[in-house]
Write a protein that holds these residues in place. Sequence first.
Motif, short mmCIF file in Angstrom:
data_model
loop_
_atom_site.label_atom_id
_atom_site.label_comp_id
_atom_site.label_asym_id
_atom_site.label_seq_id
_atom_site.Cartn_x
_atom_site.Cartn_y
_atom_site.Cartn_z
N GLY A 41 -38.24 14.21 -100.37
CA GLY A 41 -36.80 14.24 -100.15
C GLY A 41 -36.11 13.29 -101.12
O GLY A 41 -36.60 12.20 -101.40
N GLY A 84 -32.70 11.11 -102.47
CA GLY A 84 -31.44 10.48 -102.12
C GLY A 84 -30.60 10.29 -103.37
O GLY A 84 -31.01 10.68 -104.48
N TYR A 105 -32.78 18.37 -92.30
CA TYR A 105 -32.74 18.29 -93.76
C TYR A 105 -32.22 19.64 -94.22
O TYR A 105 -32.89 20.65 -94.04
CB TYR A 105 -34.13 17.99 -94.33
CG TYR A 105 -34.84 16.94 -93.49
CD1 TYR A 105 -34.30 15.65 -93.37
CD2 TYR A 105 -35.98 17.25 -92.75
CE1 TYR A 105 -34.89 14.72 -92.55
CE2 TYR A 105 -36.57 16.31 -91.92
CZ TYR A 105 -36.02 15.05 -91.81
OH TYR A 105 -36.60 14.13 -90.98
N ASP A 136 -21.70 8.31 -96.79
CA ASP A 136 -22.74 8.04 -95.79
C ASP A 136 -22.10 8.06 -94.42
O ASP A 136 -20.93 7.69 -94.27
CB ASP A 136 -23.32 6.62 -95.97
CG ASP A 136 -24.15 6.50 -97.22
OD1 ASP A 136 -24.45 7.53 -97.84
OD2 ASP A 136 -24.48 5.35 -97.57
#
Length: 317
Positions: free
Chosen positions: A116, A118, A133, A176
């Motif tokens: 994954g 970021g 996800y 975020d």
Amino acid sequence: MDKLLEILMEKRGKYISGEELSSILGITRTAVWKRINALRERGFDIKAETKNGYMLQQAPDLLLPDLVGFYLKTDVLGREIVYYDSIGSTNEVAKGLAIGNCDEGTIVVAEEQVSGRGRISRGWYSPKFEGIYCSIILKPSVPISEIPKLTQLIGLGIARALQKRGINPLIKWPNDIVVNGKKVCGILTEMAAEMDAVHYVITGFGLNVNNRRIPGEISSIATSLYLESGEEFYRPELLASILKEIEIIYTAYKGGDYNGFISEVKSMSATIGRKVRVINGRMEYTGTAVDILPSGALLIEHDDGELTEAQAGDVSV
Ligand code: BTN
């Protein structure tokens, strides 16, 4: 969606006879029984009684397209779902699909990501069956300058869906989502564009949902919905409601109608009014975040009163 599953889901907790199912589906009772067993193998808990027929007791907490589809109330987002039990990164798969000219709104979901990604070349912790996800492929006909606000608006869509479930999220610029000061969701937006036209945008979000623990190295900065609320969330339903909230906002954005949403982003901001350090590539500066502009940029006031607009980057508060 699979018709048998749809009927069982609608009648959850209630029996439906094999005879009725066979007549609705136009197949034999033996074929019904075979399909019931196939569903059981996929994790559906289905009770069978000679007298009463079949009853779905519990559907698995999996992001299976059929299950997400059952709860989905969107017109475009998630109408095509590409599902993986395990994958490197949903954003990578989504990129391939976008290049292959898939429909707008196609999503890629996975139960686990083994690599994954970021923002700023970081990784994204993606343990199996615990989080969501998901990468959404969008094709807005807008110039590149309109994209930063889109990423803010997608964060807002997710935050709204969480609010509706009793969570109290804030949005930390650029996008975020934090709960009680810790991050529950990160968004990675990638795009292919020329100077004046965006070909596609991939918005990937990772939401920590039912995680019982967060590993040591990130536990001081990250959390999950379960850890903050003590509640478990049914992921297919949660994903469907997130997609709905994003679609409402995205539709307005495409029509140029987003000012109200930017005000809402501001009202949920964990960043405005705080001292921040902005890190954008090799540039780094500190100041106080004073506003989020209609463009999506963060307005920063330096100690000498000078104002700077941060278009991208990471903020540590
Ligand atoms: C960040 O806060 O740094 C962004 C994290 C984004 C993670 C999501 S999970 C689904 C999608 N696939 C990826 O590899 N990354 C995004």
